[in-house]
Design a protein around this motif. Structure first.
Motif, PDB file in Angstrom:
ATOM      1  N   GLN A  57     -53.043  47.106  -7.017  1.00  0.00           N
ATOM      2  CA  GLN A  57     -51.650  47.021  -7.475  1.00  0.00           C
ATOM      3  C   GLN A  57     -50.820  46.074  -6.624  1.00  0.00           C
ATOM      4  O   GLN A  57     -50.051  45.283  -7.141  1.00  0.00           O
ATOM      5  CB  GLN A  57     -51.001  48.405  -7.452  1.00  0.00           C
ATOM      6  N   THR A  58     -50.960  46.179  -5.304  1.00  0.00           N
ATOM      7  CA  THR A  58     -50.094  45.429  -4.394  1.00  0.00           C
ATOM      8  C   THR A  58     -50.743  44.171  -3.835  1.00  0.00           C
ATOM      9  O   THR A  58     -50.052  43.288  -3.343  1.00  0.00           O
ATOM     10  CB  THR A  58     -49.668  46.308  -3.209  1.00  0.00           C
ATOM     11  N   GLY A  59     -52.070  44.107  -3.869  1.00  0.00           N
ATOM     12  CA  GLY A  59     -52.786  42.981  -3.283  1.00  0.00           C
ATOM     13  C   GLY A  59     -52.903  43.055  -1.774  1.00  0.00           C
ATOM     14  O   GLY A  59     -53.359  42.120  -1.129  1.00  0.00           O
TER      15      GLY A  59
ATOM     16  N   ARG B 144     -58.103  51.204  -9.005  1.00  0.00           N
ATOM     17  CA  ARG B 144     -57.032  51.138  -8.002  1.00  0.00           C
ATOM     18  C   ARG B 144     -57.371  50.239  -6.817  1.00  0.00           C
ATOM     19  O   ARG B 144     -56.482  49.825  -6.089  1.00  0.00           O
ATOM     20  CB  ARG B 144     -56.697  52.549  -7.517  1.00  0.00           C
ATOM     21  N   HIS B 145     -58.656  49.960  -6.623  1.00  0.00           N
ATOM     22  CA  HIS B 145     -59.063  49.148  -5.476  1.00  0.00           C
ATOM     23  C   HIS B 145     -60.030  48.044  -5.898  1.00  0.00           C
ATOM     24  O   HIS B 145     -60.711  48.147  -6.920  1.00  0.00           O
ATOM     25  CB  HIS B 145     -59.723  50.022  -4.402  1.00  0.00           C
TER      26      HIS B 145
ATOM     27  N   VAL C  34     -67.074  40.373  -5.767  1.00  0.00           N
ATOM     28  CA  VAL C  34     -65.920  41.262  -5.941  1.00  0.00           C
ATOM     29  C   VAL C  34     -66.285  42.364  -6.920  1.00  0.00           C
ATOM     30  O   VAL C  34     -67.158  42.178  -7.773  1.00  0.00           O
ATOM     31  CB  VAL C  34     -64.664  40.510  -6.458  1.00  0.00           C
ATOM     32  N   ALA C  35     -65.611  43.498  -6.791  1.00  0.00           N
ATOM     33  CA  ALA C  35     -65.816  44.608  -7.729  1.00  0.00           C
ATOM     34  C   ALA C  35     -64.578  45.490  -7.731  1.00  0.00           C
ATOM     35  O   ALA C  35     -63.903  45.628  -6.706  1.00  0.00           O
ATOM     36  CB  ALA C  35     -67.041  45.432  -7.334  1.00  0.00           C
TER      37      ALA C  35
ATOM     38  N   SER D 141     -61.735  44.865 -14.703  1.00  0.00           N
ATOM     39  CA  SER D 141     -61.256  46.191 -14.300  1.00  0.00           C
ATOM     40  C   SER D 141     -61.845  47.206 -15.273  1.00  0.00           C
ATOM     41  O   SER D 141     -62.228  46.852 -16.394  1.00  0.00           O
ATOM     42  CB  SER D 141     -59.726  46.239 -14.327  1.00  0.00           C
ATOM     43  N   PRO D 142     -61.930  48.477 -14.875  1.00  0.00           N
ATOM     44  CA  PRO D 142     -62.521  49.486 -15.773  1.00  0.00           C
ATOM     45  C   PRO D 142     -61.827  49.584 -17.128  1.00  0.00           C
ATOM     46  O   PRO D 142     -62.480  49.854 -18.132  1.00  0.00           O
ATOM     47  CB  PRO D 142     -62.371  50.787 -14.986  1.00  0.00           C
ATOM     48  N   ASP D 143     -60.517  49.351 -17.179  1.00  0.00           N
ATOM     49  CA  ASP D 143     -59.808  49.431 -18.456  1.00  0.00           C
ATOM     50  C   ASP D 143     -59.836  48.114 -19.240  1.00  0.00           C
ATOM     51  O   ASP D 143     -59.323  48.029 -20.350  1.00  0.00           O
ATOM     52  CB  ASP D 143     -58.369  49.896 -18.256  1.00  0.00           C
ATOM     53  N   GLY D 144     -60.435  47.070 -18.643  1.00  0.00           N
ATOM     54  CA  GLY D 144     -60.558  45.783 -19.317  1.00  0.00           C
ATOM     55  C   GLY D 144     -59.286  44.955 -19.348  1.00  0.00           C
ATOM     56  O   GLY D 144     -59.259  43.882 -19.932  1.00  0.00           O
TER      57      GLY D 144
END
Length: 188
Positions: free
Chosen positions: A151-153, A134-135, A127-128, A87-90
């Motif tokens: 968040q929700t899958g 958020r997505h 995957v990315a 994820s961007p925040d790691g």
């Protein structure tokens, strides 16, 4: 044993299990044959146990001083893992597998977050994460691209279709407004 020493012993024990659980799980004697001798020289746990086993093999040259930094093994997929992304925040890792699922993991603990993302009818190849995290976008052997709420899958909208062969690459644009895919059909 003082609190500080006990805490260090427990942390070292966790690292010991993380590094050698696969070996020990297959054969308990490997705790003594493989795990103890190949533990780092600064391992508090190994130092306290190895004294009890005279004649155990020892590493003569090249023993590490400390535990390696990469110690997590993420387990949950039931078939090959074909793709992973941070994820961007790691803080999270997403993985796609031949078991047709996508899984989200806590990057620090290795624990799966939520249930597997299901919807693809064949192998997941790519995957990315979106730039805002958020997505998640996924591409599959089923020739579809799917968008997921991280968040929700939950799948967002319907599968994107158009490729005539498997999708082996997906990515978000830097602003997160567009998705690009590459396919074995020779198109982007």
């Amino acid at each position: 044993m003082e609190y500080k020493d006990l805490l260090m012993f427990i942390k070292d024990g966790i690292k010991f299990v993380q590094n050698f659980s696969g070996i020990i799980d297959k054969s308990t004697p490997h705790l003594y044959l493989t795990a103890l001798p190949f533990s780092p020289s600064n391992s508090v746990l190994a130092k306290s146990l190895i004294e009890r086993f005279a004649g155990i093999a020892q590493v003569a040259v090249g023993q590490q001083d400390d535990w390696p930094r990469n110690q997590q093994v993420f387990q949950g997929h039931t078939f090959s893992v074909n793709t992973v992304a941070f994820s961007p925040d790691g803080r999270h890792i997403v993985s796609g597998s031949g078991d047709k699922t996508i899984r989200l993991w806590d990057a620090q603990t290795g624990v799966q977050v939520g249930n597997p993302l299901q919807g693809h009818t064949n192998l997941v190849f790519s995957v990315a994460f979106s730039p805002d995290g958020r997505h998640i976008v996924s591409g599959s052997f089923d020739m579809t691209i799917r968008l997921w709420d991280a968040q929700t899958g939950v799948q967002v909208g319907n599968p994107l279709q158009g490729h005539t062969n498997f999708v082996n690459s997906v990515a978000f644009s830097p602003d997160g407004r567009h998705i690009v895919s590459g396919s074995a059909d020779g198109t982007i």
